[in-house]
Design an enzyme around this catalytic site. Sequence first.
Site, PDB file in Angstrom:
ATOM      1  CE  LYS A  41      -3.902   1.995   2.618  1.00 62.15           C
ATOM      2  NZ  LYS A  41      -4.799   1.770   3.780  1.00 62.15           N
ATOM      3  CB  SER A  93      -8.001   3.499   3.013  1.00 63.70           C
ATOM      4  OG  SER A  93      -7.171   2.867   3.981  1.00 63.70           O
ATOM      5  CB  SER A 111     -10.277  -6.128   6.633  1.00 66.01           C
ATOM      6  OG  SER A 111      -9.426  -6.343   5.528  1.00 66.01           O
TER       7      SER A 111
END
Length: 597
Positions: free
Chosen positions: A78, A152, A176
């Site tokens: 990420k 996100s 999640s």
Amino acid sequence: MTHPFDLRLDVLTQAYREGRLTPREVINTLRERALALNPEFNTFIYLLTSEELEPYLAALEGHSPQTLPLYGVPFAIKDNIDLAGIVTTAACPAFAYRAEQDATIVGQLIALGAIPLGKTNLDQFATGLNGTRSPYGACRNSVNADYPSGGSSAGSSLAVALGLASFALGTDTAGSGPAALNNLVGLKATKGLLSTAGVVPACRTLDCVTFFTATAEEASQLLALTAVKDPRDDYSRANPAWNGAQAFGLPEAGFRFGVPDRLEFLGCTESEALYHAAKARLIALGGVPVTIDFSPFLAAATLLYNGPWVAERYHVAGALIAQQPNAVLPVIRDVLSKAPGTDAVAAFDAQYQLQHFKRLCDEVMATLDCVLTSTYPRPVTLAELAEEPVKRNSELGIYTNFMNLLDYAAVAVPAGFMANGLPSGVTLFGRAFTDQYLLSLAGALQRYQNLLLPGDRALQATAPTTTASHDRLPVVVCGAHLDGLALNHQLRQRGATLRETTRSAPHYRLFALADGKRPGMVRDREQGAAIALEVWDLPHAEVGSFLAGIPAPLGLGKVELEDGRWLTGFICEEYGLQGAEDITAFGGWRAWLTHQQ
């Protein structure tokens, strides 16, 4: 969507060992595939070039799957997590910087042989639950183009769901959702268990690094390899021995799972049906559902965006917003706009509220092994997000926003598919440092329902041969520690809870010791009988003090129950039977005490 390789850890490792694949072949193929898919899915903000990948491939020379646990395993990162030499953006070009060193978790994985493929897309500054709040493009769902991938950690979930990585790193301040929306397992480990050093924080006091995998077993393996206390991270916490790799196993029947008394699906009958199907599967696996008051959990969840923790988010982006307001997406600016008005009094008021909710929730959790919720109430479409971005985003977080505020561990696990093909999921959450146990339950659920994995691959998983364990030790008592008797307070004051009333295998004799206050149980296969017992769950942290208070000739050893289990329990040394009376015929200490009255 067909995937070029089966990237599950054990399958890929076996292919390397047998010489059917090489890391260079796998990485080069995946990079080309990622480039081809990125215009459609916006998975990656940056893919490493062939030249940037070469040092990682070269570092594997002289090694093998036998010497490196993650040899040649591709993973995605990420883009709020640092990879040395690569720009970290947090999905904000004006914020971007070139990382000087790896985030701790990234460095750990590379040292284990894993190869980073690229940096994945995210909701800007990790502020969102849908994956559309990025100047690098909205992340569409891996299965249904009308829906988002969730956020996100949108790109990270896509990297695994699209078959571009064996696993991916995300971050969570809540739960999640991306895992559930993309048919994946998402591990939000206990706060501090995975280092956040080198991570651009959303809320530094709450953030967790997370794993996205195809299976719970893979998440268990990765957690065991990386859950190490990190001196670079002031919020890092040591992983207790009871939460190590050996804790992952087959859950015993009788586990108690909480079922919220207030379930909100916002009118989605399919989400509701899939949740109840998951509940039925847990019951079929031996679980005992317990209805719980869910109101304090939901109340705590409102604090994440309506309390002073928004000011903590502003701590990262605030200076940029003040200097270049247009550099931050309008929806992110709107979320953070109230942060400058938060004062210290309001911050403490919120902490007091949270502590109140924490006490209430912990009281509920004390008698359970986990709680089962839907991961999201209902899916929202990209069109709905465009029309009402804040409202629809908030709806996705109903069952996740309290997780880190309350310091719980959580695992999102697939629960099936809707009529339009969209994946759905449920979340198992529990006390801090019960991660491996939750993964054990998630693994059992995956094996039972046997859903297809991303890429339409069959699960083909075998059940563990060991028993799953968590932060409570089952202790077998046969005498004065029985419920309501003289020494039972020694268990209760240590937070122990009664799990079950049962009997031993028919191989024990029971004696009233010479002092008349305690029994002694000894194993005797020839003349033994079944003895009435209780099993109490004692927190591991209290076992030492409990053991130290047990006087001779008694001690703790292994006791066989009538169902064949061997649990830790009270036993008596032979020398202690001098002057003792054989009371085996009474079948238990309570019956003996009644006879004495």
